[in-house]
Enzyme design. Structure first.
Site, PDB file in Angstrom:
ATOM      1  N   CYS A  32       0.858  -1.190   0.000  1.00 20.33           N
ATOM      2  CA  CYS A  32       0.000   0.000   0.000  1.00 20.33           C
ATOM      3  C   CYS A  32       0.892   1.237   0.000  1.00 20.33           C
ATOM      4  O   CYS A  32       1.645   1.454   0.946  1.00 20.33           O
ATOM      5  CB  CYS A  32      -0.909  -0.001   1.221  1.00 20.33           C
ATOM      6  SG  CYS A  32      -1.810   1.555   1.370  1.00 20.33           S
ATOM      7  N   HIS A  83      -4.322   1.678   7.884  1.00 22.06           N
ATOM      8  CA  HIS A  83      -4.830   1.188   6.604  1.00 22.06           C
ATOM      9  C   HIS A  83      -6.314   0.799   6.673  1.00 22.06           C
ATOM     10  O   HIS A  83      -7.042   0.917   5.694  1.00 22.06           O
ATOM     11  CB  HIS A  83      -3.988  -0.027   6.198  1.00 22.06           C
ATOM     12  CG  HIS A  83      -4.308  -0.585   4.854  1.00 22.06           C
ATOM     13  ND1 HIS A  83      -3.744  -0.085   3.702  1.00 22.06           N
ATOM     14  CD2 HIS A  83      -5.125  -1.604   4.478  1.00 22.06           C
ATOM     15  CE1 HIS A  83      -4.207  -0.780   2.664  1.00 22.06           C
ATOM     16  NE2 HIS A  83      -5.038  -1.706   3.102  1.00 22.06           N
ATOM     17  N   ASN A 123     -13.314   9.725  -3.017  1.00 25.52           N
ATOM     18  CA  ASN A 123     -14.020   8.599  -3.613  1.00 25.52           C
ATOM     19  C   ASN A 123     -13.834   7.434  -2.654  1.00 25.52           C
ATOM     20  O   ASN A 123     -12.711   7.077  -2.341  1.00 25.52           O
ATOM     21  CB  ASN A 123     -13.416   8.214  -4.968  1.00 25.52           C
ATOM     22  CG  ASN A 123     -13.483   9.352  -5.976  1.00 25.52           C
ATOM     23  OD1 ASN A 123     -14.402  10.165  -5.941  1.00 25.52           O
ATOM     24  ND2 ASN A 123     -12.508   9.408  -6.866  1.00 25.52           N
ATOM     25  N   HIS A 134      -6.644   2.395   1.269  1.00 31.05           N
ATOM     26  CA  HIS A 134      -6.212   3.189   2.425  1.00 31.05           C
ATOM     27  C   HIS A 134      -7.025   4.491   2.495  1.00 31.05           C
ATOM     28  O   HIS A 134      -7.200   5.158   1.471  1.00 31.05           O
ATOM     29  CB  HIS A 134      -4.715   3.498   2.270  1.00 31.05           C
ATOM     30  CG  HIS A 134      -4.069   3.931   3.536  1.00 31.05           C
ATOM     31  ND1 HIS A 134      -3.137   3.165   4.200  1.00 31.05           N
ATOM     32  CD2 HIS A 134      -4.229   5.053   4.270  1.00 31.05           C
ATOM     33  CE1 HIS A 134      -2.742   3.800   5.282  1.00 31.05           C
ATOM     34  NE2 HIS A 134      -3.397   4.956   5.353  1.00 31.05           N
ATOM     35  N   HIS A 136      -8.227   7.887   2.252  1.00 26.04           N
ATOM     36  CA  HIS A 136      -7.629   9.107   1.716  1.00 26.04           C
ATOM     37  C   HIS A 136      -8.625   9.850   0.847  1.00 26.04           C
ATOM     38  O   HIS A 136      -9.628   9.286   0.411  1.00 26.04           O
ATOM     39  CB  HIS A 136      -6.382   8.778   0.877  1.00 26.04           C
ATOM     40  CG  HIS A 136      -6.683   8.144  -0.448  1.00 26.04           C
ATOM     41  ND1 HIS A 136      -7.116   6.843  -0.580  1.00 26.04           N
ATOM     42  CD2 HIS A 136      -6.648   8.642  -1.706  1.00 26.04           C
ATOM     43  CE1 HIS A 136      -7.307   6.562  -1.858  1.00 26.04           C
ATOM     44  NE2 HIS A 136      -7.039   7.647  -2.575  1.00 26.04           N
ATOM     45  N   GLN A 138      -8.697  13.434  -2.108  1.00 23.02           N
ATOM     46  CA  GLN A 138      -7.875  14.086  -3.120  1.00 23.02           C
ATOM     47  C   GLN A 138      -8.248  15.557  -3.236  1.00 23.02           C
ATOM     48  O   GLN A 138      -9.321  15.970  -2.789  1.00 23.02           O
ATOM     49  CB  GLN A 138      -8.092  13.415  -4.485  1.00 23.02           C
ATOM     50  CG  GLN A 138      -7.735  11.942  -4.501  1.00 23.02           C
ATOM     51  CD  GLN A 138      -7.888  11.381  -5.897  1.00 23.02           C
ATOM     52  OE1 GLN A 138      -7.173  11.772  -6.819  1.00 23.02           O
ATOM     53  NE2 GLN A 138      -8.836  10.476  -6.071  1.00 23.02           N
TER      54      GLN A 138
HETATM   55 ZN    ZN Z   1      -2.483   1.428   3.503  1.00 20.72          ZN
END
Ligand code: ZN
Ligand code: ZN
Ligand code: ZN
Length: 317
Positions: A32, A83, A123, A134, A136, A138
């Site tokens: 990852c 994660h 998304n 993971h 996150h 943008q």
């Molecule tokens: Zn990760």
């Protein structure tokens, strides 16, 4: 470098970012790129995008950018080094800190001459095309004003003032679609929601952007967003895919705004969430009517979705 082409029939830009074909696609757990870099052997020793053994929130340039300087920006915002976490599962202080990170990026990217619109989004889920699990989000810095914020500015003119202020007032007066409220923020399923469980998270006061918010408003925004996405997960007892989109005032210069035919600096901070699920298993597809005519056909009434989300929050979602 991406190429912009103007699609004359629809009057909108299309971005060609062919280098994105090679981007990392659902890597195995040991690779990852958004994990911390652990010292040692094996997974430990694997160099991720983040050269630290632990971190709170990380922001860096997207390695496979749709936009890059001197014509825009594309950044990745990693919410946590865990994660298996998610935006909804972050500790409240971490979610609040994320609002400050978003605010900082809006200010810094918005100050750039080549960026007309700072778009912060997430998304979540393979259903909306996620390539990394993971947690996150943008940020895109568009070198032009994209169609959706432009349409919202047109709504201001149609409604004779700030559209989000007017719509929020209507939703509060009606009350049927309100899902959640705190001191500074209201969450509702909009009167004409296009997605079955679409929700808008709106700051009560007229704030053009995160920059204009008081600290308690940022805290309340984080809390309301978390309440909503936790309700989503509780709804069908599964991780709920969504697109989360922040709408704020464009950051374009006055002369570029005039050229685009929009007022400079107008906007009202709100967050829109578009989940693609209609039921626990069924996805809404954009098909003939949506793609070819631009008209959404929905089989769920917004009032019923709002009632289900209120229930999911009450269940401790
Ligand atoms: Zn990760
Ligand atoms: Zn407003
Ligand atoms: Zn909006």
């Amino acid at each position: 470098m991406s190429e912009l082409r103007f699609e004359e029939l629809r009057g909108e830009e299309v971005v060609y970012a062919i280098h994105r074909q090679d981007r990392t696609f659902l890597p195995d757990r040991d690779h990852c790129p958004l994990d911390p870099t652990l010292p040692g052997e094996g997974r430990a020793g694997y160099q991720t995008e983040i050269p630290f053994p632990s971190f709170e929130i990380a922001v860096f340039d997207n390695r496979f950018p749709a936009f890059e300087a001197p014509l825009g920006a594309a950044e990745v915002v990693v919410y946590t080094d865990d994660h298996y976490s998610s935006f909804g599962a972050l500790a409240p202080q971490r979610a609040e800190a994320l609002m400050w990170v978003w605010r900082h990026r809006y200010l810094e990217l918005g100050a750039r001459e080549d960026i007309d619109y700072v778009f912060i989004f997430e998304n979540r889920g393979v259903e909306v095309g996620v390539t990394l699990h993971h947690p996150h989000g943008q940020i895109y810095g568009y070198p032009f004003l994209p169609p959706v914020p432009k349409l919202e500015l047109a709504a201001d003119q149609r409604l004779g003032g700030c559209a989000p202020c007017t719509l929020l007032e209507r939703e509060l007066a009606d009350g049927l679609r309100v899902v959640h409220e705190n001191d500074s923020v209201v969450v509702y399923v909009p009167y004409a929601a296009r997605w079955a469980y679409e929700a808008h998270v709106v700051v009560r006061q007229h704030r053009p952007s995160l920059r204009d918010c008081e600290p308690h408003e940022l805290r309340d925004l984080a809390a309301a967003l978390q309440a909503l996405v936790r309700a989503y997960d509780a709804l069908f007892e599964r991780p709920f895919p969504y697109v989360m989109a922040l709408h704020q005032a464009p950051t374009m210069t006055a002369s570029r705004a005039a050229a685009a035919g929009v007022p400079a600096g107008h906007g009202h901070l709100h967050v829109e969430l578009y989940p693609p699920l209609r039921t626990a298993e069924k996805l809404k597809y954009l098909a003939g009517s949506e793609q070819g005519a631009g008209t959404f056909i929905s089989d769920t009434l917004p009032e019923e979705s709002a009632a289900m989300l209120r229930e999911a929050i009450a269940r401790g979602g």
